[in-house]
Design a protein around this motif. Structure first.
Motif, PDB file in Angstrom:
ATOM      1  N   ARG A 517      38.572  55.275  28.881  1.00 52.90           N
ATOM      2  CA  ARG A 517      39.380  54.393  29.720  1.00 52.90           C
ATOM      3  C   ARG A 517      39.554  53.012  29.111  1.00 52.90           C
ATOM      4  NH1 ARG A 517      37.029  55.696  35.842  1.00 52.90           N
ATOM      5  NH2 ARG A 517      37.501  57.935  35.826  1.00 52.90           N
ATOM      6  N   ARG A 518      39.125  52.862  27.869  1.00 56.34           N
ATOM      7  CA  ARG A 518      39.182  51.560  27.216  1.00 56.34           C
ATOM      8  C   ARG A 518      40.354  51.512  26.252  1.00 56.34           C
ATOM      9  NH1 ARG A 518      33.998  49.213  26.857  1.00 56.34           N
ATOM     10  NH2 ARG A 518      34.983  47.536  25.677  1.00 56.34           N
ATOM     11  N   ILE A 519      41.025  50.336  26.200  1.00 56.24           N
ATOM     12  CA  ILE A 519      42.062  50.060  25.212  1.00 56.24           C
ATOM     13  C   ILE A 519      41.436  49.158  24.167  1.00 56.24           C
ATOM     14  CG2 ILE A 519      44.312  49.030  24.766  1.00 56.24           C
ATOM     15  CD1 ILE A 519      44.505  51.543  26.370  1.00 56.24           C
ATOM     16  N   VAL A 520      41.410  49.611  22.914  1.00 50.87           N
ATOM     17  CA  VAL A 520      40.781  48.831  21.845  1.00 50.87           C
ATOM     18  C   VAL A 520      41.765  48.682  20.684  1.00 50.87           C
ATOM     19  CG1 VAL A 520      38.415  49.485  22.450  1.00 50.87           C
ATOM     20  CG2 VAL A 520      39.730  50.907  20.885  1.00 50.87           C
ATOM     21  N   TYR A 521      41.566  47.605  19.910  1.00 54.14           N
ATOM     22  CA  TYR A 521      42.379  47.311  18.724  1.00 54.14           C
ATOM     23  C   TYR A 521      41.437  47.188  17.538  1.00 54.14           C
ATOM     24  CZ  TYR A 521      46.076  45.984  22.053  1.00 54.14           C
ATOM     25  OH  TYR A 521      47.005  45.979  23.057  1.00 54.14           O
ATOM     26  N   ALA A 522      41.846  47.745  16.410  1.00 54.73           N
ATOM     27  CA  ALA A 522      41.077  47.571  15.183  1.00 54.73           C
ATOM     28  C   ALA A 522      41.409  46.209  14.585  1.00 54.73           C
ATOM     29  CB  ALA A 522      41.390  48.684  14.186  1.00 54.73           C
ATOM     30  N   LEU A 523      40.379  45.505  14.143  1.00 55.60           N
ATOM     31  CA  LEU A 523      40.579  44.154  13.621  1.00 55.60           C
ATOM     32  C   LEU A 523      41.507  44.176  12.409  1.00 55.60           C
ATOM     33  CD1 LEU A 523      39.870  41.164  13.756  1.00 55.60           C
ATOM     34  CD2 LEU A 523      37.849  41.643  12.365  1.00 55.60           C
TER      35      LEU A 523
END
Length: 564
Positions: A517-523
């Protein structure tokens, strides 16, 4: 003491002739309850009334024998070397001796119910009816539904539970609704073909509630279900031939629908992406650590899903680095484990009171929600067409690509026949391709032929690709990637959280991943997108706490860390 005219103690290992030779007239002989008189080769011994105690204590003979009841005459118990106890009735009809099988000892046949049935049959015989002939005629009048029920209860008695469950599902959902009311002796090949076409068209489609809470069974039909139903019906009809229901099997020779091959092999890049998502899901704590460990073990061992999910902790041999399965699809087998798989097993903490290696939510049940976890993992990795069973194919394909022989791969996978492993032949022919290139290249040189430059470059580059930066092991665990949630990503790009949400809704903006349920972005993706679009830089500042580094995330320290 009682004086019997025959030897009353008659062990099953002693023949009737030996008893007659050793018998001394006028001698006293003791008859024990445990060693009841057993008649070998149809000869009769002492006649006493059959009781439940006598039936259950009767010793198992070396060859089939009988214990006859005192009354009615002809009623008795047949004993077999495999321990079966069968009530029978021996009678004569029209000058011929016949033996009618009443049924096995146990529900519904007890000594008293079997004796009552024998009395009823004797009455029929006295009235001029042959029970054995009537029984054979009743079998010929058996419906397909009755034949299938008999096949499930007797024909699949030695089959595995999953095989019985699969056959029962096909019979209940597809065969009985179409052919159940028909006589089994009247079924033709045309009837079987029409049934197959009807199932393929979805005419047996059904939705029904199961006994479970919120349980719902959906029967869809289709070509695969049609092929499976024809196979089960053919097996039931073959069983009917042995039981005298009909003389032939009309389901043999039916041309089934071509089945789609489901061999999906993962490339090195896809495997690296999968390892990256597994590591991120573990660090973020969005998936069960037992589900992550199960997926890693599946791809590190090449086992089938149930072999890992239902494995018990006591089956793991730490000394010899193997998993000793008492039963599997091909019987008992030993799965040899690599060091990476052993590290995953060591990292899984045991749950007190639960014997399974990967415990579930109940007291003594294994993990049960692996499919839902896999669907989220594969969606995040961009592998929506990959099934759990394809991880087994990936293990075999990488073994073949590294030069392992098909014999070794088949042994690791537990294949019973070598032909099952032949699907990986095209992946194990790297030495043959190299030899073909060298030979054809030498022949081309002598003939004055030149290989195109782009083709030569392609051949020189046809070597296993290096894993992506930061990837380690077969699962490609990424330890250098840093993941940012939406507030941290907005701070880095100098935008608001609403802006990033709008970009996601519009399908623009930097790439992101949904893990659970998490939205994550790669640095790294954010930096590349910022350089490309000229976004103003911004320091992380207070948002540094939202950056997740997979090597030092608290969730990773508190959870079992699986080796890649």
């Amino acid at each position: 003491m009682r004086n019997y005219r025959k030897v009353t103690r008659l062990p099953s290992s002693l023949s009737y002739a030996a008893v007659r030779r050793n018998f001394r007239p006028g001698a006293y002989h003791m008859l024990s309850e445990d060693a009841a008189a057993i008649v070998i080769s149809g000869r009769r011994g002492s006649r006493r009334r059959l009781t439940k105690k006598r039936v259950e204590r009767a010793p198992v003979p070396a060859k089939p024998g009988f214990i006859w009841d005192a009354e009615p005459v002809g009623f008795g118990l047949k004993l077999t070397p495999n321990g079966a106890r069968i009530y029978v009735l021996q009678y004569r009809f029209e000058g011929r001796s016949r033996r009618y099988v009443i049924g096995n000892h146990g529900s519904p046949w007890t000594v008293e119910t079997a004796r009552q049935e024998a009395l009823r049959l004797l009455g029929r015989i006295q009235a001029g009816h042959d029970p054995q002939k009537e029984k054979t005629g009743a079998r010929r009048d058996m419906s397909v539904s009755e034949l299938c029920d008999l096949y499930l209860s007797e024909g699949l008695r030695a089959a595995k539970p999953l095989s019985v469950q699969s056959a029962e599902t096909d019979i209940r959902n597809h065969i009985k609704p179409i052919l159940g009311a028909r006589l089994a002796a009247s079924i033709t090949s045309e009837d079987v073909e029409r049934m197959m076409f009807a199932i393929a068209e979805g005419r047996t489609k059904l939705r029904r509630r199961t006994g479970r809470r919120r349980g719902l069974s959906r029967v869809r039909g289709g070509k695969g279900a049609a092929n499976s139903a024809v196979a089960v019906l053919s097996a039931a009809l073959t069983f009917g031939i042995r039981r005298g229901v009909r003389p032939d099997n009309p389901a043999l020779g039916i041309r089934k629908f071509p089945e789609k091959k489901m061999d999906r092999f993962l490339s090195p890049a896809e495997l690296a992406r999968l390892g990256e998502v597994l590591a991120a899901a573990e660090a973020l704590g969005v998936e069960s650590p037992y589900a992550i460990a199960a997926l890693r073990l599946l791809i590190l061992t090449g086992c089938r899903k149930n072999e890992i999910v239902k494995a018990e902790r006591t089956w793991v041999d730490m000394t010899h680095r193997c998993l000793r399965l008492p039963d599997s699809k091909t019987g008992a087998k030993v799965v040899h484990l690599g060091e990476a798989a052993m590290e995953v097993i060591r990292s899984v903490p045991p749950l007190e009171g639960n014997p399974y290696l990967l415990p579930g939510r109940g007291a003594a049940v294994p993990i049960a929600d692996l499919q839902s976890s896999w669907e989220r993992i594969r969606a995040a990795a961009g592998l929506k067409d990959v099934r759990i069973h394809d991880l087994r194919h990936a293990f075999a394909s990488f073994g073949a690509a590294t030069g392992e022989s098909l014999l070794v791969i088949g042994a690791l996978l537990g294949h019973r026949v070598a032909t099952t492993t032949e699907r990986y032949t095209h992946l194990a022919d790297t030495p043959l391709r190299g030899a073909a290139d060298r030979i054809s290249g030498e022949v081309a040189r002598l003939m004055g032929l030149s290989l195109p430059a782009e083709r030569a470059t392609l051949l020189r580059c046809a070597t296993p690709a290096e894993p992506p930066p930061g990837a380690q092991g077969v699962l490609g665990e990424v330890i250098q990637t840093r993941w940012l949630d939406t507030p941290a990503a907005a701070a880095l790009l100098g935008n608001t959280i609403g802006t990033l949400q709008t970009w996601r809704w519009m399908g623009v903006g930097p790439p992101f991943r949904r893990i659970g349920r998490r939205i994550v972005y790669a640095l790294g993706d954010l930096d590349a997108w910022r350089r490309e679009h000229g976004q103003a830089s911004s320091t992380l500042g207070a948002s540094t706490a939202n950056v997740v580094r997979l090597t030092d995330h608290p969730a990773r320290r508190n959870r079992p860390s699986a080796a890649s």
